[in-house]
Scaffold this motif. Structure first.
Motif, short mmCIF file in Angstrom:
data_model
loop_
_atom_site.label_atom_id
_atom_site.label_comp_id
_atom_site.label_asym_id
_atom_site.label_seq_id
_atom_site.Cartn_x
_atom_site.Cartn_y
_atom_site.Cartn_z
N LYS A 195 -39.01 -43.52 -53.97
CA LYS A 195 -37.77 -43.85 -54.66
C LYS A 195 -37.64 -45.36 -54.88
N ASN A 196 -38.65 -46.10 -54.44
CA ASN A 196 -38.67 -47.56 -54.58
C ASN A 196 -37.46 -48.21 -53.89
N ILE A 197 -37.16 -47.70 -52.71
CA ILE A 197 -36.04 -48.24 -51.94
C ILE A 197 -36.42 -48.27 -50.46
N ARG A 198 -35.96 -49.30 -49.78
CA ARG A 198 -36.17 -49.42 -48.33
C ARG A 198 -34.80 -49.37 -47.67
N CYS A 199 -34.55 -48.34 -46.89
CA CYS A 199 -33.24 -48.23 -46.25
C CYS A 199 -33.21 -49.06 -44.96
N HIS A 200 -32.01 -49.29 -44.48
CA HIS A 200 -31.79 -49.99 -43.22
C HIS A 200 -31.51 -48.95 -42.14
N LEU A 201 -32.05 -49.16 -40.95
CA LEU A 201 -31.83 -48.21 -39.86
C LEU A 201 -31.37 -48.91 -38.60
N GLN A 202 -30.36 -48.33 -37.96
CA GLN A 202 -29.98 -48.75 -36.61
C GLN A 202 -30.51 -47.70 -35.65
N ILE A 203 -31.38 -48.12 -34.75
CA ILE A 203 -32.03 -47.20 -33.82
C ILE A 203 -31.77 -47.68 -32.39
N THR A 204 -31.36 -46.77 -31.55
CA THR A 204 -30.92 -47.15 -30.21
C THR A 204 -32.02 -47.04 -29.16
N LEU A 205 -32.06 -48.05 -28.30
CA LEU A 205 -32.90 -48.03 -27.11
C LEU A 205 -31.99 -48.20 -25.89
N ASP A 206 -32.29 -47.51 -24.82
CA ASP A 206 -31.46 -47.57 -23.60
C ASP A 206 -32.20 -48.31 -22.50
N GLY A 207 -32.46 -49.61 -22.76
CA GLY A 207 -33.20 -50.38 -21.79
C GLY A 207 -34.70 -50.25 -22.02
N TYR A 208 -35.47 -50.81 -21.07
CA TYR A 208 -36.92 -50.73 -21.17
C TYR A 208 -37.38 -49.31 -20.82
N ARG A 209 -38.66 -49.07 -20.93
CA ARG A 209 -39.23 -47.72 -20.94
C ARG A 209 -38.68 -46.78 -19.87
N GLU A 210 -38.76 -47.17 -18.61
CA GLU A 210 -38.36 -46.26 -17.53
C GLU A 210 -36.87 -45.94 -17.60
N GLN A 211 -36.06 -46.96 -17.85
CA GLN A 211 -34.62 -46.75 -17.92
C GLN A 211 -34.26 -45.91 -19.15
N HIS A 212 -34.89 -46.20 -20.26
CA HIS A 212 -34.62 -45.45 -21.49
C HIS A 212 -34.92 -43.97 -21.30
N ASP A 213 -36.05 -43.67 -20.71
CA ASP A 213 -36.47 -42.27 -20.58
C ASP A 213 -35.63 -41.48 -19.59
N LYS A 214 -34.84 -42.18 -18.78
CA LYS A 214 -33.90 -41.47 -17.90
C LYS A 214 -32.71 -40.94 -18.69
N VAL A 215 -32.42 -41.59 -19.83
CA VAL A 215 -31.27 -41.22 -20.65
C VAL A 215 -31.67 -40.33 -21.83
N ARG A 216 -32.77 -40.69 -22.49
CA ARG A 216 -33.20 -39.96 -23.69
C ARG A 216 -34.56 -39.32 -23.43
N PHE A 217 -34.53 -38.03 -23.26
CA PHE A 217 -35.78 -37.35 -22.96
C PHE A 217 -35.84 -36.02 -23.70
N VAL A 218 -37.06 -35.61 -24.02
CA VAL A 218 -37.27 -34.31 -24.65
C VAL A 218 -37.09 -33.22 -23.61
N HIS A 219 -37.69 -33.42 -22.45
CA HIS A 219 -37.43 -32.62 -21.26
C HIS A 219 -37.70 -33.51 -20.06
N ARG A 220 -37.49 -33.03 -18.89
CA ARG A 220 -37.51 -33.88 -17.69
C ARG A 220 -38.83 -34.60 -17.46
N THR A 221 -39.89 -34.10 -18.02
CA THR A 221 -41.20 -34.73 -17.81
C THR A 221 -41.70 -35.48 -19.04
N LYS A 222 -40.90 -35.49 -20.10
CA LYS A 222 -41.33 -36.18 -21.32
C LYS A 222 -40.18 -37.01 -21.88
N GLY A 223 -40.36 -38.33 -21.81
CA GLY A 223 -39.36 -39.23 -22.37
C GLY A 223 -39.57 -39.45 -23.87
#
Length: 435
Positions: A195-223
Motif C-alpha cells: 500500500k506504499n505506507i508505513r504505519c506507526h506502532l506502539q508495542i509494550t514490553l514489561d521490563g527485561y526478558r525475565e520480568q516481561h515473560d512473567k507477565v506476558r506468556f503464551v503458557h507457563r513455560t513459554k514467554g
C-alpha cells in the motif's frame, strides 16, 4: 515588566537552571547570578546587569506587566485541541486478547469482533469525516483488545476503504496500532508495503526478558519476549516507526536498559530514526517513592548506547495534548459504542454515545461539549508553574474530578514537579549535544 509566573529555578550539575515551562527554554546560572535574579526579579536588574536583563527579556523570562500568562496557556490549549485540520479515529476491532496481563483494565470479550453492520457504519463515518473541507490529515488508529487478532478479516477491509477514500478526498492518511506485537509477521509487513505506507506502532514490553515473560506468556513455560523483540526489529528494519512502551513498576524497572542489548544488530541509522523507548509506570503501582532515580539511570544507559528514550517525567501536554482532549477524535468499539478515552474500561455502561446507521456520532448527555470545557477548572493548576507542561492532566482527569474536588496528577508534591523540570532540562541538554 514582570518576572514570568512560569519560571522555575533548580540546582543542576553544579549550577542552577532557570527554566520557563511555557517557552520551554533554559538558562544556566552561576550562584551569584541566581541570587541576584531571585533578589531583584525585574526591579533593579536592568540597571545592575543590563546584558542579563536583555537576555531574559528576549527569551520571555521577563514579560510585560499586562500579559495574562494563564490566558496564553488557555488559548494555546484551545487552539491545539480544537484544530480542524486533523482527525484521529480509533477503532477497537475486538475486545479479545491473546494475553492476560495482570494490570489490564479492560474487560475482555471472547470472540468479539466487528460485524458487517458495524463495518458499514464505520465506512460511512470515514466517508463523512474525509469529506470535511478543512480536514487535511486523517489518522486511523487500531486499539483493543489485541487489534491484530482479526487483522485479515477485520482490519484490512477498513484500511483498504480508508486509503481509498483519503485518496479520493485528497486527505493525508496516517495509520497506527497499539498492539502487544506478538502477532506481527511478514504478511503484515508486506501488506503495508504493498500500500506504499508505513504505519506507526506502539508495542509494550514489561521490563527485561525475565520480568516481561512473567507477565506476558503464551503458557507457563513459554514467554513472549523473544518473539516481540524479533518482531520489533522486523518492523524497524522495514521502515516502520515503533514506540516500545516499557511498562514499569518498582520491581521490574531495574535492568530494563538491557533490552537494548537485543537490538545491537540494528544499524545506528535505523535505531535513531525508527525506534524510541518510552517509559510509563503501571498505574496500579503508582506511588511516591524514589523510583525516578533508577528510572533516570536506566534511561541514561539506554541513551548512552545510541537509542532514544523518554519518560512520564517529560510531559508536553499542552502542545501535545492527549488524543481524547481533541475535538476531532473518537474511539469506536467493535459493537458501535463510542468513547473518547482508551484508558478506561470499554463497557457499554461507560460509553459516551454510539455510531448511528448513517455513520454519525451520537453523543450522550452533551458529553463532547462537557469534555471540551472541562479543563482549567481545577484551582491548584491555575497557579502552578508547570501548568504549560502538565496541562492539569488530560480532559479525562478533569471530567472525573469536576465533582470530586481539587486534585494534582503529581500528588501536589513539589519534589515530583522538580523531577519534571530536571528531566526537561536534561532533554534540552541532550538535544544540544546531539546537534
Amino acid at each position: 515588566m514582570k518576572y514570568s509566573r512560569y519560571n522555575v529555578i533548580i540546582p543542576y550539575e553544579g549550577k542552577f537552571a532557570l527554566y520557563n515551562t511555557f517557552e520551554q527554554k533554559v538558562i544556566f546560572l552561576e550562584e551569584k547570578l541566581k541570587d541576584l535574579l531571585e533578589k531583584e526579579k525585574t526591579h533593579s536588574l536592568e540597571k545592575i546587569h543590563p546584558t542579563f536583563y536583555e537576555h531574559l527579556l528576549t527569551n520571555h523570562f521577563i514579560v510585560k506587566k499586562n500579559v495574562n500568562e494563564l490566558n496564553k496557556v488557555k488559548k494555546l490549549s484551545q487552539k491545539v485541541d480544537g484544530d480542524p485540520q486533523s482527525y484521529l479515529l480509533t477503532i477497537n476491532p475486538t475486545m479479545n486478547c491473546n494475553f492476560k496481563c495482570w494490570y489490564c483494565y479492560e474487560s475482555l470479550v471472547k470472540n468479539s469482533r466487528i460485524k458487517e453492520a458495524e463495518l458499514e457504519k464505520i465506512k460511512l463515518f470515514i466517508y463523512r469525516t474525509a469529506s470535511e473541507r478543512k480536514l487535511k490529515d486523517f489518522n486511523l488508529s487500531f486499539f483493543g483488545g489485541e487489534p491484530l487478532l482479526y487483522f485479515k478479516k477485520t482490519v484490512i477491509p477498513i484500511v483498504d476503504y480508508f486509503l481509498k477514500i483519503c485518496e479520493e478526498k485528497k486527505k493525508v492518511p496516517y495509520i497506527s496500532f497499539t498492539t502487544n506485537g506478538y502477532l506481527i509477521d511478514q504478511d503484515f509487513i508486506d501488506y503495508f508495503i504493498s500500500k506504499n505506507i508505513r504505519c506507526h506502532l506502539q508495542i509494550t514490553l514489561d521490563g527485561y526478558r525475565e520480568q516481561h515473560d512473567k507477565v506476558r506468556f503464551v503458557h507457563r513455560t513459554k514467554g513472549s519476549y523473544h518473539t516481540i523483540v524479533s518482531n520489533i526489529k522486523l518492523l524497524i528494519k522495514n521502515g516502520f516507526d515503533v514506540k516500545a512502551r516499557v511498562n514499569y513498576t518498582d520491581e521490574n524497572l531495574e535492568n530494563t536498559h538491557k533490552i537494548t542489548d537485543d537490538f545491537q544488530d540494528v544499524s545506528s541509522e535505523i535505531k535513531k530514526n525508527y525506534l524510541i523507548f518510552d517509559f510509563h509506570r503501571v498505574w496500579q503501582n503508582s506511588k511516591l517513592d524514589d523510583t525516578s532515580v533508577l528510572l533516570e539511570k536506566e534511561i541514561r544507559l539506554i541513551q548512552s548506547k545510541g537509542f532514544t528514550a523518554s519518560s512520564f517525567y517529560t510531559p508536553n501536554s499542552v502542545l501535545e495534548s492527549c488524543y481524547a482532549d481533541k475535538l476531532n477524535s473518537v474511539v469506536i468499539n467493535y459493537n458501535g459504542d463510542i468513547f473518547k478515552c482508551t484508558a478506561r474500561d470499554f463497557s457499554h455502561e461507560n460509553s459516551v454515545g454510539y455510531l448511528s446507521d448513517e455513520g454519525e456520532l451520537i453523543w450522550k448527555d452533551d458529553h463532547l461539549e462537557k469534555r471540551m470545557n472541562a479543563k482549567f477548572k481545577n484551582a491548584p493548576c491555575l497557579t502552578c508553574e508547570i501548568l504549560p507542561l502538565c496541562n492539569g492532566g488530560c480532559s479525562q482527569h478533569a471530567l472525573e474530578h469536576l465533582e470530586k474536588g481539587e486534585y494534582c496528577v503529581y500528588y501536589g508534591d513539589e519534589g515530583e514537579k522538580t523531577k519534571i523540570i530536571k528531566a526537561k532540562v536534561t532533554e534540552i541538554v541532550a538535544n544540544v549535544q546531539e546537534k
